[in-house]
Design an enzyme around this catalytic site. Structure first.
Site, mmCIF file in Angstrom:
data_model
loop_
_atom_site.group_PDB
_atom_site.id
_atom_site.type_symbol
_atom_site.label_atom_id
_atom_site.label_comp_id
_atom_site.label_asym_id
_atom_site.label_seq_id
_atom_site.Cartn_x
_atom_site.Cartn_y
_atom_site.Cartn_z
ATOM 1 N N LYS A 103 0.861 -1.197 0.000
ATOM 2 C CA LYS A 103 0.000 0.000 0.000
ATOM 3 C C LYS A 103 0.884 1.229 0.000
ATOM 4 O O LYS A 103 2.020 1.175 0.473
ATOM 5 C CB LYS A 103 -0.880 0.013 1.256
ATOM 6 C CG LYS A 103 -2.104 0.889 1.129
ATOM 7 C CD LYS A 103 -3.207 0.136 0.451
ATOM 8 C CE LYS A 103 -4.497 0.916 0.382
ATOM 9 N NZ LYS A 103 -5.616 -0.001 0.074
ATOM 10 N N GLY A 216 -17.122 8.178 -2.159
ATOM 11 C CA GLY A 216 -16.017 8.125 -3.115
ATOM 12 C C GLY A 216 -16.408 7.176 -4.233
ATOM 13 O O GLY A 216 -17.588 6.850 -4.412
ATOM 14 N N ASN A 217 -15.431 6.703 -4.977
ATOM 15 C CA ASN A 217 -15.690 5.761 -6.086
ATOM 16 C C ASN A 217 -16.525 4.582 -5.586
ATOM 17 O O ASN A 217 -17.517 4.191 -6.212
ATOM 18 C CB ASN A 217 -14.342 5.284 -6.658
ATOM 19 C CG ASN A 217 -14.502 4.060 -7.544
ATOM 20 O OD1 ASN A 217 -14.799 2.961 -7.074
ATOM 21 N ND2 ASN A 217 -14.313 4.233 -8.842
HETATM 22 N N1 GLU Z 1 -7.308 0.349 -3.182
HETATM 23 C C1 GLU Z 1 -8.067 -0.822 -3.470
HETATM 24 C C2 GLU Z 1 -8.100 -1.746 -2.268
HETATM 25 O O1 GLU Z 1 -8.005 -1.314 -1.146
HETATM 26 C C3 GLU Z 1 -7.632 -1.499 -4.754
HETATM 27 C C4 GLU Z 1 -6.219 -1.964 -4.799
HETATM 28 C C5 GLU Z 1 -5.755 -2.402 -6.176
HETATM 29 O O2 GLU Z 1 -6.508 -2.335 -7.122
HETATM 30 O O3 GLU Z 1 -4.572 -2.810 -6.264
HETATM 31 O O4 GLU Z 1 -8.331 -2.934 -2.387
#
Ligand code: GLU
Length: 406
Positions: A103, A216-217
């Site tokens: 992340k 959000g999205n």
């Molecule tokens: N940010 C999204 C999550 O928390 C997607 C992560 C991604 O697509 O790599 O799962």
């Protein structure tokens, strides 16, 4: 309140209390494999230079390249990113995709920046991070406050610096910049596929009443998708507060109103409600789709939903998990419920590597197949171990991680 990373480690420990897990696997999951912190200089529109703190936590590569989004938020710090990276590790294993967990983030309120400043900040993050990124090393994506446009800038910057010919280092890009069909709505859609499995198991019929925190999205798409499938959306909120209408809201009108007014305040024929009170509304499905630590030991006793679908990461604390389990309110955990995003991200990565273009129907069919089957597996596991769904999901993930680590 415990920090998100303390909660994440606690969830890991709680899972291993119901099923014995290999000690080495657990030891390796106590800390990330690598953490990178950078200070990003950005020339602001005023001409002055400001420094922003950026992060990438590479938690586990046991199952494949590190995978996970990049978050732009004022409260983002290394502890939060570490927790989110551990959750990505579990999420990718739960989804059965060949990805590890990572992340990233930047401590910033992007709403205070111009578009040009956001572009320079995004490219600045890549200028400092590129040595640890790449299609077989670490593949970032969008998260809170980051958009397909930001992914396009980052991918472009990465390609300029490294000369890489393909677009497989970043996912969640716009279609015209190498993105995948279906990625935009993937998290909300995936949440709905998972919900359908549990609605059957827990005897929830069609026409469910739904409360959604976050626009959000993920929150906005989920609202639209649930409404299109016959649910009544009785409350929605953004970071400042929410609106409530027992007759039901039209998510498209709510989105439009927010775009025009920058707020939900004053939305016609709806009552205003705080984010705290919204969580306590009587409803069939409560969908936290914003940030961590929303459902806690403080409010879990007052939740009146029949089922909780975690589209945010880490919205429920371990204390709340125990209270809700005792009260018979199932929590469909984030690592399954919101996995649609990273699954379609992985499809995007695969298409980029093979120079393929899959249709939206193909993408959504594949997504549904994976999530329905994993949801059923997690349900059976939790019944078998007489435990909650989160522990069921963690056990399945840990068994898969052990397999890969071997
Ligand atoms: N940010 C999204 C999550 O928390 C997607 C992560 C991604 O697509 O790599 O799962």
């Amino acid at each position: 309140m415990k920090s998100p990373f303390e909660n994440a480690l606690n969830q890991l420990a709680r899972a291993t209390a119901v099923k014995k897990i290999n000690k080495e696997v657990l030891l390796r999951l106590q800390k990330p494999e690598r953490e990178v912190s950078v200070s990003i200089p950005v020339r602001m529109d005023s001409g002055e230079v400001k420094l922003f703190e950026g992060y990438r936590v590479q938690y586990s590569s046991a199952r494949g390249p590190y995978k996970g989004g990049i978050r732009f938020h004022l409260d983002t710090n290394i502890d939060e990113v570490r927790a989110l990276a551990l959750w990505m590790t579990v999420k990718c294993a739960v989804s059965g995709i060949p990805m590890g967990g990572g992340k990233g983030g930047i401590t910033v309120n992007p709403k205070e920046l111009s578009l040009g400043e956001i572009e320079r900040l995004s490219r600045g993050w890549v200028k400092l991070m590129y040595p640890v990124l790449g299609p077989s090393l670490d593949v970032p994506a969008p998260d809170v406050n980051t958009t397909p446009q930001i992914m396009a800038w980052m991918n472009d910057e990465y390609k300029k610096i490294t000369g890489l010919p393909n677009d497989a280092t970043f996912t969640g890009k716009p279609i015209e910049a190498g993105g995948s069909k279906g990625r935009g709505e993937a998290t909300g859609m995936g949440g709905f596929y998972v919900y359908e499995v549990f609605a059957k198991e827990f005897g929830l019929s069609g026409g469910a009443t739904v409360v959604i925190q976050g626009m959000g999205n993920v929150g906005s798409n989920a609202a639209r998708i649930f409404k299109n499938h016959g649910s009544r959306i009785i409350a929605m909120s953004d970071s400042k507060g929410g609106i409530y209408s027992e007759e039901g809201l039209n998510p498209q009108d709510v989105d439009q109103y927010k775009k025009e007014h920058g707020t939900l305040t004053g939305f016609p024929n709806a009552k205003e409600i705080s984010n705290a009170d919204l969580l306590l509304l009587r409803c069939d499905v409560l969908i936290p789709a914003a940030l961590e630590n929303q459902i806690t030991g403080e409010n879990a006793r007052d939740i009146k939903a029949k089922i909780i679908l975690e589209l945010a990461n880490g919205p429920t604390t371990p204390e709340a998990d125990d209270i809700l389990f005792t009260r018979g309110i199932p929590v469909i955990p984030d690592v399954l419920a919101n996995a649609g995003g990273v699954i379609v991200s992985t499809f995007e990565w695969e298409q980029n590597l093979k120079s393929e273009h899959w249709s939206e129907v193909q993408v959504l069919e594949k997504l549904k197949l994976i999530l329905s089957s994993e949801a059923k597996g997690i349900y059976s596991k939790s019944v078998e171990l007489k435990t909650d769904l989160r522990r069921g999901a963690f056990i399945i993930a840990l068994e898969r991680l052990e397999e890969s680590m071997k």
